[in-house]
Design a protein around this motif. Structure first.
Motif, PDB file in Angstrom:
ATOM      1  N   THR A  45       0.800  -0.955   0.017  1.00 13.33           N
ATOM      2  CA  THR A  45       0.010   0.040  -0.100  1.00 13.33           C
ATOM      3  C   THR A  45       0.800   1.277   0.012  1.00 13.33           C
ATOM      4  O   THR A  45       0.661   2.219  -0.767  1.00 13.33           O
TER       5      THR A  45
ATOM      6  N   ALA B  52      -8.851   4.674  -0.315  1.00 13.71           N
ATOM      7  CA  ALA B  52     -10.365   4.618  -0.093  1.00 13.71           C
ATOM      8  C   ALA B  52     -10.454   2.813  -0.147  1.00 13.71           C
ATOM      9  O   ALA B  52     -11.024   2.179   0.928  1.00 13.71           O
ATOM     10  N   THR B  53      -9.792   2.187  -1.129  1.00 15.47           N
ATOM     11  CA  THR B  53     -10.088   0.592  -1.118  1.00 15.47           C
ATOM     12  C   THR B  53      -9.055   0.240  -0.118  1.00 15.47           C
ATOM     13  O   THR B  53      -9.550  -0.735   0.724  1.00 15.47           O
ATOM     14  N   ALA B  54      -8.014   0.623   0.306  1.00 18.02           N
ATOM     15  CA  ALA B  54      -7.077   0.299   1.032  1.00 18.02           C
ATOM     16  C   ALA B  54      -7.680   0.449   2.459  1.00 18.02           C
ATOM     17  O   ALA B  54      -7.442  -0.574   3.343  1.00 18.02           O
ATOM     18  N   ARG B  55      -8.303   1.461   2.866  1.00 17.63           N
ATOM     19  CA  ARG B  55      -9.105   1.516   3.952  1.00 17.63           C
ATOM     20  C   ARG B  55     -10.065   0.472   4.330  1.00 17.63           C
ATOM     21  O   ARG B  55     -10.167  -0.219   5.390  1.00 17.63           O
ATOM     22  N   GLU B  56     -10.935   0.455   3.279  1.00 11.83           N
ATOM     23  CA  GLU B  56     -11.994  -0.697   3.130  1.00 11.83           C
ATOM     24  C   GLU B  56     -11.238  -1.999   3.481  1.00 11.83           C
ATOM     25  O   GLU B  56     -11.960  -2.803   4.166  1.00 11.83           O
ATOM     26  N   ASP B  57     -10.395  -2.474   2.968  1.00 18.60           N
ATOM     27  CA  ASP B  57      -9.586  -3.488   2.684  1.00 18.60           C
ATOM     28  C   ASP B  57      -8.887  -3.763   4.451  1.00 18.60           C
ATOM     29  O   ASP B  57      -8.261  -4.877   4.660  1.00 18.60           O
TER      30      ASP B  57
ATOM     31  N   ARG C   5      -6.060  -2.148   5.115  1.00 15.21           N
ATOM     32  CA  ARG C   5      -4.665  -2.164   4.843  1.00 15.21           C
ATOM     33  C   ARG C   5      -4.261  -0.639   5.435  1.00 15.21           C
ATOM     34  O   ARG C   5      -3.019  -0.319   5.214  1.00 15.21           O
TER      35      ARG C   5
ATOM     36  N   THR D   7      -6.840   8.785  -4.464  1.00 10.81           N
ATOM     37  CA  THR D   7      -7.831   8.891  -3.504  1.00 10.81           C
ATOM     38  C   THR D   7      -8.884   7.645  -3.470  1.00 10.81           C
ATOM     39  O   THR D   7      -9.172   6.726  -2.488  1.00 10.81           O
ATOM     40  N   ALA D   8      -9.055   6.989  -4.648  1.00 11.53           N
ATOM     41  CA  ALA D   8      -9.868   5.908  -4.860  1.00 11.53           C
ATOM     42  C   ALA D   8      -9.086   4.630  -4.325  1.00 11.53           C
ATOM     43  O   ALA D   8      -9.890   3.877  -3.641  1.00 11.53           O
ATOM     44  N   GLU D   9      -7.680   4.514  -4.666  1.00 10.57           N
ATOM     45  CA  GLU D   9      -7.283   3.320  -4.348  1.00 10.57           C
ATOM     46  C   GLU D   9      -6.809   3.536  -2.593  1.00 10.57           C
ATOM     47  O   GLU D   9      -6.896   2.449  -1.747  1.00 10.57           O
TER      48      GLU D   9
END
Length: 144
Positions: free
Chosen positions: A28, A63-68, A70, A59-61
């Motif tokens: 990440t 947000a995905t890392a946060r959701e996952d 990471r 920003t999108a990546e």
């Protein structure tokens, strides 16, 4: 006066490189670092829209890392805050460039209009001199 966008990109770098967190893995971190470099390069080249577009991807990546799981919430908020500062400066740079382009366009238009005025004045002067010569010749003819 706001700092240059590149200076604020450094803030993003600082946030993405510091503060160890178990939820902040190397993959990440490296991915975010690549985005920071791309934003920085685009900004340095004056391609501010590309820099903003890259911030959107980042920003999108993020947000995905946060959701996952990471990236933890604190790190997420810190990075997003820094990215928003960069975005504001990039948007200001875009607006300043647009203002400068409009100013330059107006200067060029003013010069073009001034040239037209001078050409019209020269044409008027030429007609006036021609008319004087013609009138003078007519008066000479009348005197005969």
């Amino acid at each position: 006066m706001r700092p240059h966008p590149l200076g604020l990109v450094a803030i993003v770098v600082a946030f993405t490189m510091t503060a160890c967190s178990p939820a902040y893995d190397a993959e990440t971190r490296d991915g975010l670092r690549e985005h920071v470099v791309t934003v920085s390069e685009a900004s340095a080249a004056g391609d501010w829209q590309a820099a903003i577009d890259e911030l959107d991807v980042m920003t999108a990546e993020l947000a995905t890392a946060r959701e996952d799981g990471r990236v933890d919430d604190d790190r997420f908020e810190a990075i997003v805050g820094a990215m928003e500062l960069v975005r504001l400066d990039l948007e200001a740079a875009i607006a300043a460039a647009a203002d400068e382009a409009e100013r330059q366009r107006l200067i060029e238009e003013q010069a073009r209009l001034q040239q037209q005025i001078e050409e019209l004045q020269d044409q008027g002067d030429d007609k006036g001199e021609k008319g004087k010569g013609d009138k003078g010749d007519k008066e000479k003819d009348d005197d005969r």
